[in-house]
Design an enzyme around this catalytic site. Structure first.
Site, PDB file in Angstrom:
ATOM      1  N   LYS A 169      12.669   8.632  23.687  1.00 16.89           N
ATOM      2  CA  LYS A 169      11.707   7.631  23.792  1.00 16.89           C
ATOM      3  C   LYS A 169      11.365   7.064  24.921  1.00 16.89           C
ATOM      4  CE  LYS A 169      11.535   3.233  21.189  1.00 16.89           C
ATOM      5  NZ  LYS A 169      11.802   2.533  19.295  1.00 16.89           N
ATOM      6  N   LYS A 225      17.201   8.285  23.754  1.00 17.73           N
ATOM      7  CA  LYS A 225      16.852   8.577  22.406  1.00 17.73           C
ATOM      8  C   LYS A 225      15.463   9.509  22.517  1.00 17.73           C
ATOM      9  CE  LYS A 225      17.138   3.970  21.565  1.00 17.73           C
ATOM     10  NZ  LYS A 225      17.067   2.711  21.385  1.00 17.73           N
TER      11      LYS A 225
HETATM   12  N1  CTP Z   1      10.253  -5.451  13.718  1.00 19.35           N
HETATM   13  C1  CTP Z   1      10.176  -6.039  12.339  1.00 19.35           C
HETATM   14  N2  CTP Z   1       8.570  -6.243  12.168  1.00 19.35           N
HETATM   15  C2  CTP Z   1       8.107  -5.393  12.982  1.00 19.35           C
HETATM   16  C3  CTP Z   1       7.758  -3.898  13.717  1.00 19.35           C
HETATM   17  C4  CTP Z   1       9.190  -4.496  14.217  1.00 19.35           C
HETATM   18  O1  CTP Z   1      10.881  -6.820  11.693  1.00 19.35           O
HETATM   19  N3  CTP Z   1       6.431  -5.382  12.145  1.00 19.35           N
HETATM   20  C5  CTP Z   1      11.511  -5.529  14.151  1.00 19.35           C
HETATM   21  C6  CTP Z   1      12.458  -4.015  13.697  1.00 19.35           C
HETATM   22  O2  CTP Z   1      12.923  -4.234  12.604  1.00 19.35           O
HETATM   23  C7  CTP Z   1      13.549  -4.113  14.828  1.00 19.35           C
HETATM   24  C8  CTP Z   1      12.445  -5.449  16.188  1.00 19.35           C
HETATM   25  O3  CTP Z   1      11.606  -5.886  15.617  1.00 19.35           O
HETATM   26  O4  CTP Z   1      14.529  -5.052  14.076  1.00 19.35           O
HETATM   27  C9  CTP Z   1      12.896  -4.369  16.861  1.00 19.35           C
HETATM   28  O5  CTP Z   1      12.216  -3.017  16.065  1.00 19.35           O
HETATM   29  P1  CTP Z   1      11.133  -2.616  17.387  1.00 19.35           P
HETATM   30  O6  CTP Z   1      11.782  -0.791  17.894  1.00 19.35           O
HETATM   31  O7  CTP Z   1      11.480  -2.944  19.114  1.00 19.35           O
HETATM   32  O8  CTP Z   1       9.890  -2.306  17.107  1.00 19.35           O
HETATM   33  P2  CTP Z   1       8.749  -1.634  16.423  1.00 19.35           P
HETATM   34  O9  CTP Z   1       7.329  -2.121  16.100  1.00 19.35           O
HETATM   35  O10 CTP Z   1       9.369  -1.083  15.343  1.00 19.35           O
HETATM   36  O11 CTP Z   1       9.130  -0.152  17.244  1.00 19.35           O
HETATM   37  P3  CTP Z   1       8.830   1.067  17.033  1.00 19.35           P
HETATM   38  O12 CTP Z   1       7.579   1.255  16.804  1.00 19.35           O
HETATM   39  O13 CTP Z   1       8.194   1.877  18.260  1.00 19.35           O
HETATM   40  O14 CTP Z   1       9.722   1.582  16.140  1.00 19.35           O
END
Ligand code: CTP
Length: 153
Positions: A47, A45
């Protein structure tokens, strides 16, 4: 009858947004399965994670709201997972709103509000800012080196 919930995510640099999500997911059923994305899947992806898969999986597995961790290795495994684990509810943060509606004929699909103000992306940015050396400090270091060179010339 026992209700099974499943979710998917990277869970890199585990933070309070992740914890809040898992707590809310646990409340949706009796058994929570978390599919943690593998390093290979993330690479596909584009990432890159700070924490390797085995450690991310172990951290998530140790959260008391979580019953089982499985690897997420591809985009297309969701329907198989839902069938194999007799999933009743697929749930994920609302940054994915609408993306997994195709599962609706097989289970309930729920998008939960994200926790404001925290994300892995933001943590990585903060870390970068924290670790980056300012131009002034670099120039100051050159001045000090130049002075040392003169002193020892
Ligand atoms: N999630 C959430 N609240 C946040 C960050 C993440 O509820 N502040 C949720 C996302 O919506 C997802 C899960 O946690 O269902 C895993 O998200 P992930 O992508 O691993 O975390 P992110 O912090 O969103 O990472 P990135 O910034 O790399 O997208």
């Amino acid at each position: 009858m026992s209700e099974t919930v499943i979710t998917y995510g990277t869970f890199d640099m585990f933070h309070i947004g992740h914890l809040n999500l898992l707590r809310r997911l646990e409340a949706l059923g009796d058994r929570l399965i978390v599919a943690v994305s593998t390093d290979e899947f993330n690479a596909a992806k584009g990432k890159r994670t700070m924490i390797p898969f085995e450690q991310r999986a172990e951290i998530v597995r140790s959260i008391r709201f979580v019953d089982e961790v499985i690897p997420e290795a591809s985009w297309d495994q969701k329907l198989d997972d839902v069938k194999r684990h007799s999933v009743n509810t697929f749930a994920i943060g609302d940054d994915w709103k609408g993306r997994f509606d195709f599962l609706a004929p097989h289970c309930k699909v729920v998008y939960l509000p994200r926790t404001d103000g925290v994300s892995t992306t933001e943590l990585k940015r903060s870390l970068n800012r924290f670790c980056s050396v300012s131009r002034e400090d670099v120039l100051r270091a050159f001045d000090v080196l130049e002075q040392l060179r003169r002193d020892f010339a």
